[in-house]
Scaffold this motif. Structure first.
Motif, PDB file in Angstrom:
ATOM      1  N   LEU A 153       0.883  23.989 -36.822  1.00 17.81           N
ATOM      2  CA  LEU A 153       1.820  23.329 -35.916  1.00 17.81           C
ATOM      3  C   LEU A 153       2.494  24.328 -34.992  1.00 17.81           C
ATOM      4  O   LEU A 153       2.688  24.054 -33.799  1.00 17.81           O
ATOM      5  N   GLU A 154       2.847  25.500 -35.518  1.00 17.32           N
ATOM      6  CA  GLU A 154       3.458  26.531 -34.679  1.00 17.32           C
ATOM      7  C   GLU A 154       2.496  26.971 -33.572  1.00 17.32           C
ATOM      8  O   GLU A 154       2.910  27.179 -32.432  1.00 17.32           O
ATOM      9  N   VAL A 155       1.236  27.113 -33.936  1.00 13.01           N
ATOM     10  CA  VAL A 155       0.226  27.492 -32.940  1.00 13.01           C
ATOM     11  C   VAL A 155       0.107  26.405 -31.872  1.00 13.01           C
ATOM     12  O   VAL A 155       0.088  26.692 -30.667  1.00 13.01           O
ATOM     13  N   LYS A 156       0.032  25.137 -32.334  1.00 13.13           N
ATOM     14  CA  LYS A 156      -0.087  24.023 -31.393  1.00 13.13           C
ATOM     15  C   LYS A 156       1.144  23.937 -30.488  1.00 13.13           C
ATOM     16  O   LYS A 156       1.024  23.690 -29.277  1.00 13.13           O
ATOM     17  N   ASN A 157       2.335  24.122 -31.081  1.00  7.81           N
ATOM     18  CA  ASN A 157       3.562  24.072 -30.282  1.00  7.81           C
ATOM     19  C   ASN A 157       3.600  25.202 -29.252  1.00  7.81           C
ATOM     20  O   ASN A 157       4.048  25.000 -28.120  1.00  7.81           O
ATOM     21  N   ALA A 158       3.148  26.381 -29.676  1.00  9.94           N
ATOM     22  CA  ALA A 158       3.105  27.511 -28.744  1.00  9.94           C
ATOM     23  C   ALA A 158       2.138  27.223 -27.597  1.00  9.94           C
ATOM     24  O   ALA A 158       2.427  27.510 -26.425  1.00  9.94           O
TER      25      ALA A 158
END
Length: 384
Positions: A153-158
Motif C-alpha cells: 500500500l505504501e508503494v501504491k500510495n507513493a
C-alpha cells in the motif's frame, strides 16, 4: 465434532498400582496406555503419543527422574504434561521433579479422585496452551500478511502521489495559457465578437480558473507529505492579516464579518502552510455560514499546545456529516457554491505534519466550531 478421548500413559513397575489406576481411568472414558518401566515408556511413545503421563519415581531400570529428563530433552515429547507418582515426601525430591519439567505430583498411596482432578486440570491447561500457541501462530501469519499489504500500500500510495503530482504539474501550464488567452479575448476583442461568443469565453475563463485552483490544491496536498520544513516562532496576527488580504473579494461578496482578537500567542510552525489552513477555514465559513456570515476566530491554550478555532453562525452539522469531514473530494453542502472537497483534507494533512490535530464541534441549528492545534513556541512557554 466429537473430540477423541484423552490418552493417559501410566508408567509404574507395580502391577497392582497399574491395575487400580487403569480400571479407574477407563471408567472415566480415558484411553489408557501402560508401561512397566521408563525404557518401555519411551519406546511406546514413539508409536502412540499420550496427552498426559502418570510417572512413578521409584522404578527398576531408569527411574522416573531420568525418564522425565529424557522425555523433556526430546522436542517430540517435551510438551507432554508429566505428573509424578511418588512415596517420597521430602521437599528436595519434589522440587527436583519440578525442575526436570514435571507439572505436578501425587503421593502414594494414590487417592483416585485427587488423581482425576489433577489430570483434568493439566489436560485443560495443556489444551489452552495449545490453543494459545495456535492463535499466536495465526497472529504472526496475519501480522506478516498485514506488513506485506502495508508495504504494498505504501508503494501504491507513493506511486499515486507521484502520478497526481506529475499530472497536476503538467496541467498547470496549459491551464495558465487558457486563462491568459481568454482574459486577452475578453479585454481586447470583446467589441469584435458576439454576445454569445463573449459568454463562451467568459465560461472558459471561469472554468480554467476553477481547474487551476484544483491543480494548486492537488500540488499542495502532494507536497505537504513529502516536504520537510523548518518550524520557527510565528506571530499568528501577521498570518491572519495576509489571509484577510487574500480573501478581500470573498469578504465583500458575502458581506462577511470576521471578529479577530487583538493579541495572539506565538506558535512553532511554517507560515505558508498555516496561512492555507486559515484560508480554507475562513472561506468555508464565508460560503456556508449564516446570511450574512459572522465569523469569530480565536486561540485557547491547552498545555503545551494552542487550540485555534473559528466559530460560524451557519446551520451546523449532523454527526453523520461530521464523520465525513476532512475526506478528500467530499462535499457536505449541496449548494450552488463552487468547491472540490480538497480544502479540509489539506488542512488535516498540514496540521498532522506540524504535530497537531484537527476537529469540529457542531450541532444542527447551532453553528460550528472548526479547530486545529499547534505547538506553543518555546518563547511562549518561557513567557517571553
Amino acid at each position: 465434532m466429537i473430540q477423541p478421548a484423552p490418552t493417559i500413559l501410566i508408567v509404574d513397575d507395580i502391577p497392582e498400582n497399574i491395575s487400580t489406576l487403569f480400571d479407574f481411568l477407563d471408567t472415566h472414558d480415558f484411553e489408557v496406555l501402560v508401561a512397566r518401566d521408563g525404557e518401555t515408556a519411551i519406546e511406546l511413545i514413539e508409536y502412540e503419543m499420550p496427552d498426559l503421563i502418570l510417572l512413578d519415581v521409584m522404578m527398576t531400570g531408569i527411574n522416573g527422574f531420568e525418564t522425565c529428563q529424557r522425555l523433556k530433552a526430546n522436542t517430540k515429547t517435551q510438551n507432554i504434561p508429566i505428573i509424578f507418582m511418588t512415596a517420597l515426601s521430602n521437599t528436595y525430591d519434589k522440587v527436583k521433579g519440578f525442575n526436570l519439567g514435571a507439572v505436578d505430583y501425587v503421593t502414594k498411596p494414590i487417592q483416585q479422585e485427587e488423581v482425576l482432578a489433577r489430570i483434568n486440570t493439566h489436560l485443560t491447561i495443556c489444551h489452552l496452551q495449545q490453543q494459545l500457541q495456535t492463535k499466536n501462530t495465526e497472529l504472526k501469519t496475519k501480522n506478516i500478511e498485514l506488513a506485506t499489504k502495508n508495504t504494498e500500500l505504501e508503494v501504491k500510495n507513493a506511486e499515486l502521489d507521484a502520478f497526481s503530482y506529475m499530472v497536476a504539474h503538467d496541467l498547470k501550464n496549459p491551464l495558465s495559457h487558457l486563462i491568459s488567452m481568454s482574459d486577452i479575448l475578453l479585454e481586447e476583442f470583446s467589441d469584435d465578437i458576439s454576445s454569445y461568443a463573449s459568454q463562451c469565453v467568459q465560461h472558459i475563463f471561469q472554468s480554467s480558473e476553477k481547474m487551476i485552483g484544483i491543480v494548486n490544491a492537488l500540488l499542495l496536498l502532494a507536497s505537504v507529505s513529502k516536504q520537510d520544513v523548518e518550524l520557527i516562532p510565528l506571530d499568528m496576527g501577521d498570518i491572519i492579516y495576509q489571509v484577510q488580504q487574500r480573501l478581500t473579494s470573498m469578504l465583500k461578496k458575502y458581506q462577511g464579518e470576521v471578529i479577530i482578537p487583538e493579541k495572539w500567542p506565538i506558535i512553532e510552525g511554517y507560515a505558508p502552510w498555516i496561512e492555507e489552513i486559515w484560508v480554507n477555514y475562513l472561506s468555508n465559513g464565508l460560503k456556508y455560514g449564516g446570511q450574512p456570515p459572522r465569523l469569530e476566530i480565536g486561540a485557547t491554550p491547552e498545555g503545551n499546545m494552542i487550540r485555534f478555532w473559528i466559530r460560524d453562525n451557519g446551520d451546523g452539522l449532523s454527526q453523520e456529516a461530521i464523520a465525513k469531514l476532512f475526506t478528500p473530494f467530499t462535499r457536505l453542502h449541496q449548494t450552488s457554491e463552487e468547491g472540490h472537497g480538497l480544502g479540509l483534507s489539506i488542512v488535516q494533512r498540514i496540521v498532522e505534519k506540524l504535530g497537531g490535530k484537527v476537529g469540529v464541534e457542531s450541532q444542527p441549528g447551532n453553528g460550528s466550531v472548526f479547530y486545529f492545534t499547534l505547538n506553543k513556541s518555546t518563547l511562549e512557554i518561557a513567557g517571553l
